[in-house]
Design a protein around this motif. Structure first.
Motif, short mmCIF file in Angstrom:
data_model
loop_
_atom_site.label_atom_id
_atom_site.label_comp_id
_atom_site.label_asym_id
_atom_site.label_seq_id
_atom_site.Cartn_x
_atom_site.Cartn_y
_atom_site.Cartn_z
N SER A 1 78.11 -36.07 56.08
CA SER A 1 77.96 -34.63 56.15
C SER A 1 78.25 -34.13 57.56
CB SER A 1 76.54 -34.23 55.75
OG SER A 1 76.32 -32.85 55.99
N LYS A 2 78.87 -32.97 57.66
CA LYS A 2 79.10 -32.37 58.96
C LYS A 2 77.84 -31.67 59.49
CE LYS A 2 84.07 -31.64 58.25
NZ LYS A 2 85.17 -30.64 58.20
N ALA A 3 76.89 -31.46 58.59
CA ALA A 3 75.65 -30.78 58.99
C ALA A 3 74.68 -31.77 59.59
CB ALA A 3 75.02 -30.10 57.78
N ALA A 4 73.96 -31.34 60.60
CA ALA A 4 72.95 -32.19 61.23
C ALA A 4 71.76 -32.36 60.30
CB ALA A 4 72.50 -31.60 62.56
N LEU A 5 71.15 -33.52 60.32
CA LEU A 5 69.98 -33.79 59.49
C LEU A 5 68.79 -32.98 60.01
CD1 LEU A 5 68.96 -35.62 57.16
CD2 LEU A 5 68.21 -37.23 58.91
N PRO A 6 68.15 -32.20 59.13
CA PRO A 6 66.99 -31.41 59.58
C PRO A 6 65.77 -32.29 59.76
CG PRO A 6 67.37 -31.08 57.23
CD PRO A 6 68.48 -31.96 57.71
N LEU A 7 65.43 -32.59 61.00
CA LEU A 7 64.29 -33.44 61.30
C LEU A 7 63.11 -32.61 61.78
CD1 LEU A 7 65.98 -36.38 63.27
CD2 LEU A 7 65.40 -36.29 60.83
N SER A 8 61.91 -33.12 61.52
CA SER A 8 60.70 -32.46 62.01
C SER A 8 60.62 -32.55 63.52
CB SER A 8 59.45 -33.11 61.41
OG SER A 8 59.43 -32.96 60.00
N LEU A 9 60.08 -31.51 64.14
CA LEU A 9 59.79 -31.51 65.57
C LEU A 9 58.29 -31.69 65.74
CD1 LEU A 9 60.54 -31.08 68.55
CD2 LEU A 9 60.29 -28.61 68.16
N ILE A 10 57.91 -32.81 66.33
CA ILE A 10 56.51 -33.14 66.53
C ILE A 10 56.15 -32.92 68.00
CG2 ILE A 10 54.75 -34.93 66.34
CD1 ILE A 10 55.94 -34.06 63.65
N ASP A 11 55.02 -32.27 68.23
CA ASP A 11 54.60 -31.96 69.60
C ASP A 11 53.67 -33.05 70.12
OD1 ASP A 11 52.53 -30.58 71.56
OD2 ASP A 11 54.38 -29.39 71.60
N LEU A 12 54.09 -33.71 71.20
CA LEU A 12 53.31 -34.82 71.74
C LEU A 12 51.93 -34.36 72.21
CD1 LEU A 12 53.02 -37.77 72.58
CD2 LEU A 12 54.22 -37.22 74.71
N ASP A 13 51.85 -33.21 72.85
CA ASP A 13 50.56 -32.73 73.34
C ASP A 13 49.57 -32.52 72.21
OD1 ASP A 13 51.40 -32.84 75.91
OD2 ASP A 13 51.55 -30.68 76.23
N ARG A 14 50.05 -32.00 71.08
CA ARG A 14 49.17 -31.79 69.93
C ARG A 14 48.69 -33.12 69.34
NH1 ARG A 14 49.26 -26.77 67.29
NH2 ARG A 14 49.41 -27.72 65.22
N LEU A 15 49.55 -34.14 69.38
CA LEU A 15 49.13 -35.47 68.94
C LEU A 15 48.08 -36.03 69.89
CD1 LEU A 15 52.44 -37.27 67.87
CD2 LEU A 15 50.76 -36.14 66.40
N VAL A 16 48.31 -35.88 71.19
CA VAL A 16 47.35 -36.37 72.18
C VAL A 16 45.98 -35.75 71.93
CG1 VAL A 16 46.74 -36.32 74.63
CG2 VAL A 16 49.08 -36.87 73.94
N ALA A 17 45.98 -34.47 71.58
CA ALA A 17 44.73 -33.75 71.34
C ALA A 17 44.11 -34.09 69.98
CB ALA A 17 44.97 -32.24 71.44
N GLY A 18 44.81 -34.89 69.16
CA GLY A 18 44.27 -35.25 67.85
C GLY A 18 44.32 -34.13 66.84
N ASN A 19 45.30 -33.23 66.98
CA ASN A 19 45.41 -32.11 66.07
C ASN A 19 45.69 -32.61 64.65
OD1 ASN A 19 47.33 -30.01 64.63
ND2 ASN A 19 46.09 -28.85 66.09
N VAL A 20 44.86 -32.22 63.70
CA VAL A 20 44.95 -32.74 62.33
C VAL A 20 46.25 -32.34 61.67
CG1 VAL A 20 43.90 -32.69 60.04
CG2 VAL A 20 42.44 -32.81 62.07
N ASP A 21 46.65 -31.08 61.82
CA ASP A 21 47.89 -30.63 61.18
C ASP A 21 49.11 -31.36 61.75
OD1 ASP A 21 46.54 -28.86 59.55
OD2 ASP A 21 46.74 -27.17 60.95
N GLU A 22 49.11 -31.57 63.06
CA GLU A 22 50.25 -32.27 63.67
C GLU A 22 50.29 -33.73 63.20
OE1 GLU A 22 53.60 -31.34 66.15
OE2 GLU A 22 52.08 -30.21 65.06
N ARG A 23 49.11 -34.32 63.03
CA ARG A 23 49.06 -35.69 62.51
C ARG A 23 49.64 -35.76 61.11
NH1 ARG A 23 43.46 -36.75 62.04
NH2 ARG A 23 43.47 -37.01 64.31
N LYS A 24 49.31 -34.80 60.27
CA LYS A 24 49.85 -34.78 58.91
C LYS A 24 51.37 -34.63 58.92
CE LYS A 24 45.70 -32.87 56.69
NZ LYS A 24 45.13 -31.69 55.99
N ARG A 25 51.89 -33.80 59.84
CA ARG A 25 53.34 -33.62 59.95
C ARG A 25 54.00 -34.91 60.42
NH1 ARG A 25 55.07 -30.48 63.60
NH2 ARG A 25 56.94 -29.81 62.48
N LEU A 26 53.34 -35.61 61.33
CA LEU A 26 53.84 -36.90 61.80
C LEU A 26 53.93 -37.90 60.67
CD1 LEU A 26 54.47 -39.05 64.03
CD2 LEU A 26 52.00 -39.39 64.21
N VAL A 27 52.86 -38.04 59.90
CA VAL A 27 52.85 -39.00 58.80
C VAL A 27 53.94 -38.66 57.79
CG1 VAL A 27 51.51 -39.87 56.84
CG2 VAL A 27 50.42 -39.57 59.08
#
Length: 299
Positions: A5-31
């Protein structure tokens, strides 16, 4: 054969600071990202030191790779990896790396902290039968083949077919990749086919490796990927920096062929297959970690 495909793969953007803080929603997005695509962007914009070190490592690479072939061959250790030589044994480092030891070691420590946070959050967010944690499989004092690799895909002028990196899955736990030039492609199920992964300013590209897939009971995705020129030829030098996090050498898991093996055994066997012909590689499910060409898992 899978389409490109010529289109870029739509990947999730995960925020490292939110992971460091243990943010539950960011953890779910990571998983979800690790289960669905096996690749995601990790925002590093809050770490100006790491971003500056990225540029400085690139400068080091450009200077090093500009040396003559004879000079570079003098640095050959005839080994697939030196493990954590940056931290311990200068005898396993070329003179150029010794001169930049402070920079390279700081860069490795930054990358290691980031992937360590990812493992911690996956330990919390991923349900699995094994009681052993992902973090426990990567003990700080345990021998492992974790390594920093610096790649140059040279500019091409005359070949009819562009050169890159054959399709494969990464053998380790997590790959922390920094690149500023297109060329990475991922074999995806949704949308199906090969898709470009566009570099994103201020972000690392993270992907799950075979070991993490096996340790998770195959719930996390180790995606097939490759490097190919965007056009027919590599029109400019492409540089990429990869920190490969690998489990302790003696950590055991069940691989895609149903065998009980260790992280080191899987590493050594996979590198042996890298040296085989494409025909021989296709006979065994090692290079792609037991993933078929259409991206489906083989059990």
């Amino acid at each position: 054969m899978a389409t490109v495909s010529k289109a870029a793969l739509p990947l999730s953007l995960i925020d490292l600071d939110r992971l460091v803080a243990g943010n539950v929603d960011e953890r779910k997005r990571l998983v979800a990202a690790c289960r669905d695509q096996g690749f995601f962007y990790l925002s590093l914009t809050s770490d100006p030191q790491l971003l500056a070190d990225w540029e400085n490592v690139l400068d080091f690479m450009k200077t090093y790779f500009a040396k003559s072939q004879q000079e570079k061959m003098e640095d050959s250790f005839k080994s697939d990896t030196h493990g954590d030589a940056l931290r311990h044994d200068h005898n396993l480092m070329c003179d150029s790396a010794v001169e930049q030891h402070e920079l390279l070691n700081r860069f490795v420590e930054s990358a290691d902290r980031a992937v360590g946070v990812i493992l911690r959050e996956l330990d919390i967010g991923v349900s699995r039968e094994s009681s052993s944690s992902f973090q426990a499989s990567h003990g700080a004092g345990d021998p492992s083949l974790t390594t920093l690799a610096m790649f140059r895909y040279p500019r091409q002028d005359t070949l009819d077919v562009g050169l890159g990196h054959n399709m494969h899955t990464d053998l380790g736990t997590l790959t922390f990749l920094l690149c500023q030039t297109p060329g990475l492609q991922v074999l995806s199920n949704d949308p199906p086919g090969w898709h470009h992964v566009a570099p994103r300013p201020g972000c690392a590209i993270i992907n799950v490796g075979d070991t993490l897939r096996y340790l998770s009971g195959n719930s996390l995705r180790s995606a097939v990927h490759r490097v190919m020129p965007v056009n027919q030829l590599q029109e400019e030098d492409r540089y990429s920096i990869a920190y490969f996090l690998r489990a302790a050498d003696n950590i055991k898991f069940i691989d895609s062929m149903g065998r009980s093996t260790t992280a080191k055994q899987w590493h050594d066997e996979k590198f042996d297959v890298f040296r085989e012909s494409h025909e021989d590689q296709a006979k065994r499910p090692i290079l792609t970690g037991g993933v078929e060409s259409n991206g489906a898992l083989v059990f």
